[in-house]
Design an enzyme around this catalytic site. Sequence first.
Site, PDB file in Angstrom:
ATOM      1  N   GLU A   1      61.555   8.208  12.289  1.00  0.00           N
ATOM      2  CA  GLU A   1      62.059   7.612  11.063  1.00  0.00           C
ATOM      3  C   GLU A   1      62.956   8.684  10.437  1.00  0.00           C
ATOM      4  O   GLU A   1      62.512   9.807  10.243  1.00  0.00           O
ATOM      5  CB  GLU A   1      60.872   7.306  10.147  1.00  0.00           C
TER       6      GLU A   1
ATOM      7  N   ARG B   1      47.439  13.158  17.993  1.00  0.00           N
ATOM      8  CA  ARG B   1      48.571  13.888  17.456  1.00  0.00           C
ATOM      9  C   ARG B   1      48.274  15.374  17.491  1.00  0.00           C
ATOM     10  O   ARG B   1      47.122  15.798  17.483  1.00  0.00           O
ATOM     11  CB  ARG B   1      48.961  13.404  16.066  1.00  0.00           C
TER      12      ARG B   1
ATOM     13  N   LYS C   1      55.916  15.628   7.424  1.00  0.00           N
ATOM     14  CA  LYS C   1      57.273  15.667   6.893  1.00  0.00           C
ATOM     15  C   LYS C   1      57.276  15.673   5.373  1.00  0.00           C
ATOM     16  O   LYS C   1      58.064  16.344   4.738  1.00  0.00           O
ATOM     17  CB  LYS C   1      58.026  14.417   7.360  1.00  0.00           C
TER      18      LYS C   1
HETATM   19  P1  ATP Z   1      54.949  12.646   9.578  1.00  0.00           P
HETATM   20  O1  ATP Z   1      53.546  12.156   9.486  1.00  0.00           O
HETATM   21  O2  ATP Z   1      55.056  14.118   9.697  1.00  0.00           O
HETATM   22  O3  ATP Z   1      55.865  12.083   8.553  1.00  0.00           O
HETATM   23  P2  ATP Z   1      55.647  10.552  11.338  1.00  0.00           P
HETATM   24  O4  ATP Z   1      54.703  10.192  12.390  1.00  0.00           O
HETATM   25  O5  ATP Z   1      55.686   9.673  10.164  1.00  0.00           O
HETATM   26  O6  ATP Z   1      55.444  12.072  10.966  1.00  0.00           O
HETATM   27  P3  ATP Z   1      57.964   9.613  12.690  1.00  0.00           P
HETATM   28  O7  ATP Z   1      59.383   9.937  12.465  1.00  0.00           O
HETATM   29  O8  ATP Z   1      57.484   8.261  12.410  1.00  0.00           O
HETATM   30  O9  ATP Z   1      57.117  10.674  11.856  1.00  0.00           O
HETATM   31  O10 ATP Z   1      57.521  10.075  14.145  1.00  0.00           O
HETATM   32  C1  ATP Z   1      58.280   9.912  15.304  1.00  0.00           C
HETATM   33  C2  ATP Z   1      57.346  10.024  16.482  1.00  0.00           C
HETATM   34  O11 ATP Z   1      56.732  11.313  16.512  1.00  0.00           O
HETATM   35  C3  ATP Z   1      56.219   9.014  16.411  1.00  0.00           C
HETATM   36  O12 ATP Z   1      56.126   8.389  17.668  1.00  0.00           O
HETATM   37  C4  ATP Z   1      55.005   9.837  16.088  1.00  0.00           C
HETATM   38  O13 ATP Z   1      53.876   9.286  16.657  1.00  0.00           O
HETATM   39  C5  ATP Z   1      55.347  11.196  16.691  1.00  0.00           C
HETATM   40  N1  ATP Z   1      54.639  12.271  15.995  1.00  0.00           N
HETATM   41  C6  ATP Z   1      54.710  12.589  14.692  1.00  0.00           C
HETATM   42  N2  ATP Z   1      53.879  13.594  14.385  1.00  0.00           N
HETATM   43  C7  ATP Z   1      53.258  13.946  15.541  1.00  0.00           C
HETATM   44  C8  ATP Z   1      52.270  14.934  15.897  1.00  0.00           C
HETATM   45  N3  ATP Z   1      51.745  15.759  14.987  1.00  0.00           N
HETATM   46  N4  ATP Z   1      51.872  14.991  17.185  1.00  0.00           N
HETATM   47  C9  ATP Z   1      52.402  14.171  18.102  1.00  0.00           C
HETATM   48  N5  ATP Z   1      53.316  13.222  17.838  1.00  0.00           N
HETATM   49  C10 ATP Z   1      53.753  13.102  16.572  1.00  0.00           C
HETATM   50 MG    MG Z   2      56.086   7.495  10.591  1.00  0.00          MG
END
Ligand code: ATP
Ligand code: MG
Length: 544
Positions: free
Chosen positions: A32, A258, A268
């Site tokens: 995102e 994760r 983020k």
């Molecule tokens: P955050 O919680 O930090 O905002 P998010 O999951 O909302 O992260 P996205 O941009 O939606 O951020 O994530 C893109 C991809 O990265 C998704 O498929 C998510 O599952 C993966 N991802 C995010 N954080 C992790 C993590 N700590 N370990 C493994 N994969 C991750």
């Molecule tokens: Mg997300």
Amino acid sequence: MTDTNNFIHNIIDKDLEEEKYGDKVHTRFPPEPNGYLHIGHAKSICLNFTTAQKYGGKCNLRYDDTNPVKEDMEYVDSIEADVKWLGFSWDQRLWASDYFDEMYQCAVELIKQGKAYVCELNADETRAYRGTLTETGKESPFRNRTPEENLKLFEGMKEGRYADGEKVLRAKIDMASPNMNMRDPVIYRIAHVPHHNTADKWCIYPMYDFAHPIEDAIEGITHSICTLEFEDHRPLYDWVLREVGRWPAPPQQIEFARLNITNTIMSKRYLKALVDEGKVDGWDDPRMSTIAGIRRRGYTAEAVRDFCERIGVAKANSTVDVGLLEHCVREDLKARVESRNVVENPIKIIITNYPEGESEELEIENNREVPELGSRKVPFSRELYVDGDDFMEEPVKKYFRLFPGNEVRFKGAYFITCSQVVKNQDGTIKELLCTYDPETKSGSGFEGRKVKGTIHWVDAKTAIKIRIRNYDYLMIEDEKGEQTLNPDSLIETEGYAEPLLGEAKAGERFQFFRKGYYIADEKFTTDEEKVFNKIVGLKSSWKK
Ligand code: ATP
Ligand code: MG
């Protein structure tokens, strides 16, 4: 062939055997665009791209930009730079918002089949009707509207006839389901907010759980890899694809744990707050766990990929020791960087028996373990500096470095004995008077006697001043065991370096002999001034 380390690959092997998707393997990385990527995302990037590589498949970079409120295009460039830096190239770069028309059609399809309805309960009522984990939900009074009525209302939502929150479109599934996600989830909401891609074409936007499976299906994704929080959403993912029914071999969602790392911020939102509040020097501050931050810090893409490989793919959440990441960085740098002499808290050395006004150039190897990295010339003369840590006026037990009366090896030069400590009026050390033994020159094959300590040094007259930025973790544990911001995460010091370091270019990495690994900072290093980030120390804190 089973690969026991990676349960996702085991699933894919089985799918290939059964020809579930023919011989196709297609993954995607779907960020995102609402912030910079962090090391957790690096795990997901490595997993998705290397999985595609392993099977000769494809991996898309897809911006999950279905929420118009939080997105900012500044982030798009950073995301692409980060994926490229990690060493991957996407098959296609796509925007989920390009599918808004098709998503709308899918919703209409569900309405026609009597599988979705327009609901007018407000947020509080919706929550109350949903029930709890122990209580089944209650059906909305709007649940049994006819498809015709729903079609008209949904179109009205699209036409902008209603205010935000006045109506939603819900999937008609099961208010008694033990899985709360299946209790008639909202699939479209009204938001009178322009979108970066579609401008004001839409005032209704699909919810993640409805949009994501459709995005995957449209792109022909076979294995949609996501993190464990979405496990309970999988029945809805499957429901959407099954009920819309457009795709004969719909993608499957696979969840993995994760990545969490000790002392490391993995959100983020939190990282953004640090930037917005000015607690750090931007998204690429070398203390940040963003990919941009660790890149500026001096970590290598190879080390990050190696780390992601070593931690494997887990089905249960756990926290990885940050020491392992540092270990991977150290292992990678060990084999590729040259060393330079740098001293901090310098102490002046006068070699009293070295002729005044003379100097010589000594040949010093750049990396003992990698002879191919050659050697360099380092000036040596009567006045030198050594590191403050390498002298003790009253040595503690087992101290083999410099102290009055002791002889040590000056790395790449001579054996040197400290004969006298000269003090300033205030009692601080002004300089150390020493003698050298010309017989002991490094490389001359001298075997007369041995010394226990080897220290490094720089020539005083030709030394250059550098700035060193030493980092500690941004997050530490306080007395109560809670994570808190470390007030001493950046300590800037000054060093004296051998003259060759004056030629360092931004982004160049070195070992400062006996100190650690450093990189000339991209932002602060100029022709005139050299500023180094400490990447990682020499000693590992990580235990297997
Ligand atoms: P955050 O919680 O930090 O905002 P998010 O999951 O909302 O992260 P996205 O941009 O939606 O951020 O994530 C893109 C991809 O990265 C998704 O498929 C998510 O599952 C993966 N991802 C995010 N954080 C992790 C993590 N700590 N370990 C493994 N994969 C991750
Ligand atoms: Mg997300």
